[in-house]
Design a protein around this motif. Structure first.
Motif, PDB file in Angstrom:
ATOM      1  N   ARG A 299       0.830  -1.215   0.000  1.00 15.61           N
ATOM      2  CA  ARG A 299       0.000   0.000   0.000  1.00 15.61           C
ATOM      3  C   ARG A 299       0.860   1.258   0.000  1.00 15.61           C
ATOM      4  O   ARG A 299       0.585   2.224  -0.718  1.00 15.61           O
ATOM      5  CB  ARG A 299      -0.938  -0.022   1.231  1.00 15.61           C
ATOM      6  CG  ARG A 299      -2.014   1.013   1.176  1.00 15.61           C
ATOM      7  CD  ARG A 299      -2.979   0.680   0.050  1.00 15.61           C
ATOM      8  NE  ARG A 299      -3.830   1.797  -0.365  1.00 15.61           N
ATOM      9  CZ  ARG A 299      -3.472   2.734  -1.237  1.00 15.61           C
ATOM     10  NH1 ARG A 299      -2.262   2.755  -1.762  1.00 15.61           N
ATOM     11  NH2 ARG A 299      -4.330   3.665  -1.589  1.00 15.61           N
TER      12      ARG A 299
ATOM     13  N   LEU B 214       2.474   1.741  -3.457  1.00 12.84           N
ATOM     14  CA  LEU B 214       1.554   2.223  -4.499  1.00 12.84           C
ATOM     15  C   LEU B 214       1.417   3.739  -4.435  1.00 12.84           C
ATOM     16  O   LEU B 214       1.304   4.415  -5.452  1.00 12.84           O
ATOM     17  CB  LEU B 214       0.171   1.565  -4.331  1.00 12.84           C
ATOM     18  CG  LEU B 214       0.103   0.093  -4.726  1.00 12.84           C
ATOM     19  CD1 LEU B 214      -1.254  -0.489  -4.339  1.00 12.84           C
ATOM     20  CD2 LEU B 214       0.343  -0.085  -6.228  1.00 12.84           C
TER      21      LEU B 214
ATOM     22  N   ARG C 200      -0.500   5.117  -7.598  1.00 12.00           N
ATOM     23  CA  ARG C 200      -1.419   4.116  -8.159  1.00 12.00           C
ATOM     24  C   ARG C 200      -2.437   3.668  -7.131  1.00 12.00           C
ATOM     25  O   ARG C 200      -2.189   3.715  -5.926  1.00 12.00           O
ATOM     26  CB  ARG C 200      -0.631   2.885  -8.625  1.00 12.00           C
ATOM     27  CG  ARG C 200       0.404   3.202  -9.665  1.00 12.00           C
ATOM     28  CD  ARG C 200       1.049   1.918 -10.132  1.00 12.00           C
ATOM     29  NE  ARG C 200       0.288   1.346 -11.220  1.00 12.00           N
ATOM     30  CZ  ARG C 200       0.516   1.634 -12.502  1.00 12.00           C
ATOM     31  NH1 ARG C 200       1.479   2.450 -12.827  1.00 12.00           N
ATOM     32  NH2 ARG C 200      -0.203   1.091 -13.439  1.00 12.00           N
ATOM     33  N   GLN C 201      -3.559   3.214  -7.635  1.00 11.80           N
ATOM     34  CA  GLN C 201      -4.634   2.701  -6.781  1.00 11.80           C
ATOM     35  C   GLN C 201      -4.472   1.188  -6.616  1.00 11.80           C
ATOM     36  O   GLN C 201      -3.932   0.527  -7.497  1.00 11.80           O
ATOM     37  CB  GLN C 201      -5.998   2.986  -7.419  1.00 11.80           C
ATOM     38  CG  GLN C 201      -6.366   4.456  -7.468  1.00 11.80           C
ATOM     39  CD  GLN C 201      -6.285   5.112  -6.093  1.00 11.80           C
ATOM     40  OE1 GLN C 201      -6.829   4.597  -5.121  1.00 11.80           O
ATOM     41  NE2 GLN C 201      -5.582   6.232  -6.012  1.00 11.80           N
ATOM     42  N   PRO C 202      -4.990   0.656  -5.508  1.00 14.22           N
ATOM     43  CA  PRO C 202      -4.792  -0.776  -5.262  1.00 14.22           C
ATOM     44  C   PRO C 202      -5.748  -1.693  -6.030  1.00 14.22           C
ATOM     45  O   PRO C 202      -5.950  -2.837  -5.631  1.00 14.22           O
ATOM     46  CB  PRO C 202      -5.015  -0.902  -3.747  1.00 14.22           C
ATOM     47  CG  PRO C 202      -5.832   0.247  -3.368  1.00 14.22           C
ATOM     48  CD  PRO C 202      -5.574   1.337  -4.352  1.00 14.22           C
ATOM     49  N   ASP C 203      -6.328  -1.228  -7.132  1.00 12.97           N
ATOM     50  CA  ASP C 203      -7.283  -2.086  -7.852  1.00 12.97           C
ATOM     51  C   ASP C 203      -6.624  -2.758  -9.051  1.00 12.97           C
ATOM     52  O   ASP C 203      -5.773  -2.173  -9.708  1.00 12.97           O
ATOM     53  CB  ASP C 203      -8.468  -1.247  -8.359  1.00 12.97           C
ATOM     54  CG  ASP C 203      -8.936  -0.267  -7.319  1.00 12.97           C
ATOM     55  OD1 ASP C 203      -9.254  -0.710  -6.209  1.00 12.97           O
ATOM     56  OD2 ASP C 203      -8.930   0.948  -7.610  1.00 12.97           O
ATOM     57  N   ASN C 204      -7.105  -3.952  -9.334  1.00 12.46           N
ATOM     58  CA  ASN C 204      -6.681  -4.710 -10.527  1.00 12.46           C
ATOM     59  C   ASN C 204      -5.170  -4.744 -10.745  1.00 12.46           C
ATOM     60  O   ASN C 204      -4.691  -4.475 -11.842  1.00 12.46           O
ATOM     61  CB  ASN C 204      -7.318  -4.118 -11.803  1.00 12.46           C
ATOM     62  CG  ASN C 204      -8.815  -4.070 -11.676  1.00 12.46           C
ATOM     63  OD1 ASN C 204      -9.419  -5.016 -11.169  1.00 12.46           O
ATOM     64  ND2 ASN C 204      -9.413  -2.971 -12.112  1.00 12.46           N
ATOM     65  N   LEU C 205      -4.448  -5.062  -9.708  1.00 19.40           N
ATOM     66  CA  LEU C 205      -2.991  -5.070  -9.849  1.00 19.40           C
ATOM     67  C   LEU C 205      -2.503  -6.457 -10.246  1.00 19.40           C
ATOM     68  O   LEU C 205      -2.991  -7.469  -9.742  1.00 19.40           O
ATOM     69  CB  LEU C 205      -2.332  -4.708  -8.519  1.00 19.40           C
ATOM     70  CG  LEU C 205      -2.567  -3.302  -7.984  1.00 19.40           C
ATOM     71  CD1 LEU C 205      -2.014  -3.194  -6.572  1.00 19.40           C
ATOM     72  CD2 LEU C 205      -1.914  -2.269  -8.889  1.00 19.40           C
TER      73      LEU C 205
ATOM     74  N   GLU D 232       3.160  -5.944 -10.423  1.00 28.76           N
ATOM     75  CA  GLU D 232       2.925  -4.588  -9.902  1.00 28.76           C
ATOM     76  C   GLU D 232       2.936  -4.595  -8.366  1.00 28.76           C
ATOM     77  O   GLU D 232       3.494  -3.704  -7.728  1.00 28.76           O
ATOM     78  CB  GLU D 232       1.588  -4.051 -10.410  1.00 28.76           C
ATOM     79  CG  GLU D 232       1.611  -3.706 -11.895  1.00 28.76           C
ATOM     80  CD  GLU D 232       0.225  -3.354 -12.410  1.00 28.76           C
ATOM     81  OE1 GLU D 232       0.066  -2.234 -12.900  1.00 28.76           O
ATOM     82  OE2 GLU D 232      -0.681  -4.211 -12.322  1.00 28.76           O
ATOM     83  N   LYS D 233       2.317  -5.636  -7.779  1.00 28.59           N
ATOM     84  CA  LYS D 233       2.325  -5.726  -6.306  1.00 28.59           C
ATOM     85  C   LYS D 233       3.745  -5.911  -5.796  1.00 28.59           C
ATOM     86  O   LYS D 233       4.134  -5.337  -4.777  1.00 28.59           O
ATOM     87  CB  LYS D 233       1.482  -6.921  -5.849  1.00 28.59           C
ATOM     88  CG  LYS D 233      -0.002  -6.683  -5.945  1.00 28.59           C
ATOM     89  CD  LYS D 233      -0.736  -7.809  -5.266  1.00 28.59           C
ATOM     90  CE  LYS D 233      -2.096  -7.970  -5.907  1.00 28.59           C
ATOM     91  NZ  LYS D 233      -2.698  -9.252  -5.728  1.00 28.59           N
TER      92      LYS D 233
ATOM     93  N   ALA E 172       5.566  -2.672  -6.103  1.00 26.52           N
ATOM     94  CA  ALA E 172       5.065  -1.755  -5.064  1.00 26.52           C
ATOM     95  C   ALA E 172       5.646  -2.140  -3.705  1.00 26.52           C
ATOM     96  O   ALA E 172       6.024  -1.269  -2.912  1.00 26.52           O
ATOM     97  CB  ALA E 172       3.539  -1.785  -5.022  1.00 26.52           C
TER      98      ALA E 172
END
Ligand code: GLU
Length: 240
Positions: free
Chosen positions: A67, A70, A75-80, A84-85, A88
């Protein structure tokens, strides 16, 4: 023993425990926008400092890396995607550790970062090595700061949630208590946000299948655990 005296006994046992593992969830430590709740962190660090200065050994397992990372990238935590995670987590973990290190340093204590994967706790040589490092940090009066090594842990080798990771660490260091701090104030018979009739249990002495059926999954955002993983963690710790 009635419920209140059981709670009191549990609290007294925590106060006297020589070795504790404390796990902090993302939703407590990090705001929706990815910023760290520094006041909350400072209060937690104050409590841990009191314990350590009293001669107790405390391991801190903290979530929040993804979190926080991101936010760095806006970036937003949706559809990662997994990559990407992981990226992040790389950006966030360094900032999370820095925030803890600064906070403890103000109280003349030091943290040492330990990032582990499930394999590290399953393969004997790596397990023994991790255990030796954790114990050495504790012997030195420092605070091991643990998170999953999200940057390399792929789906097959992940704990995926820090509740079970914390339980494994508690087993590894032979902790007397495992404390899972969450933004939910206890175990409920149903999700209290959805069911007004949900009842909170002050004490659960055995994780029965009935109790397991009551537990829900993670609530929101990047929180990976939920009551289910907390019960699994409790079972692992009790079994050990
Ligand atoms: N390791 C993840 C992180 O630091 C959190 C996993 C969890 O929430 O349990 O973002």
């Amino acid at each position: 023993m009635d419920a209140l005296s059981q709670v009191t006994t549990a609290q007294a046992a925590i106060e006297d425990a020589p070795t504790l593992v404390v796990k902090v969830g993302s939703s407590l430590l990090v705001r929706e926008d990815g910023s760290i709740r520094r006041d909350w962190m400072a209060a937690l660090v104050d409590d841990i400092t009191d314990l350590v200065k009293d001669g107790r050994r405390v391991v801190l397992v903290s979530s929040g890396a993804i979190r926080v990372g991101l936010r760095v990238q806006g970036r937003q935590p949706d559809n990662l995607g997994l990559d990407e995670k992981q990226a992040a987590a790389a950006l966030g973990q360094i900032r999370l550790a820095e925030a803890y290190a600064d906070c403890f340093a103000e109280r003349d204590l030091h943290v040492g970062q330990i990032l582990v994967t499930q394999e590290d706790t399953e393969e004997r040589r790596r397990y023994l090595n991790a255990r030796a490092t954790l114990n050495r940090l504790l012997d030195w009066g420092t605070i091991p700061l643990v998170n999953e090594n999200d940057t390399v842990a792929t789906a097959e080798i992940r704990f995926g949630d820090n509740d079970r990771l914390a339980a494994q660490i508690a087993v590894t260091v032979g902790a007397d208590h495992l404390v899972l701090l969450s933004d939910v104030d206890g175990f409920y018979s149903a999700n209290p946000n959805e069911d007004a009739a949900a009842i909170r249990f002050d004490t659960i002495t055995e994780v029965t299948s009935e109790i397991e059926r009551m537990a829900g999954d993670a609530g929101s955002g990047l929180s990976k655990g939920g009551m289910k993983t907390k019960l699994m963690a409790a079972k692992m710790a009790m079994g050990a």
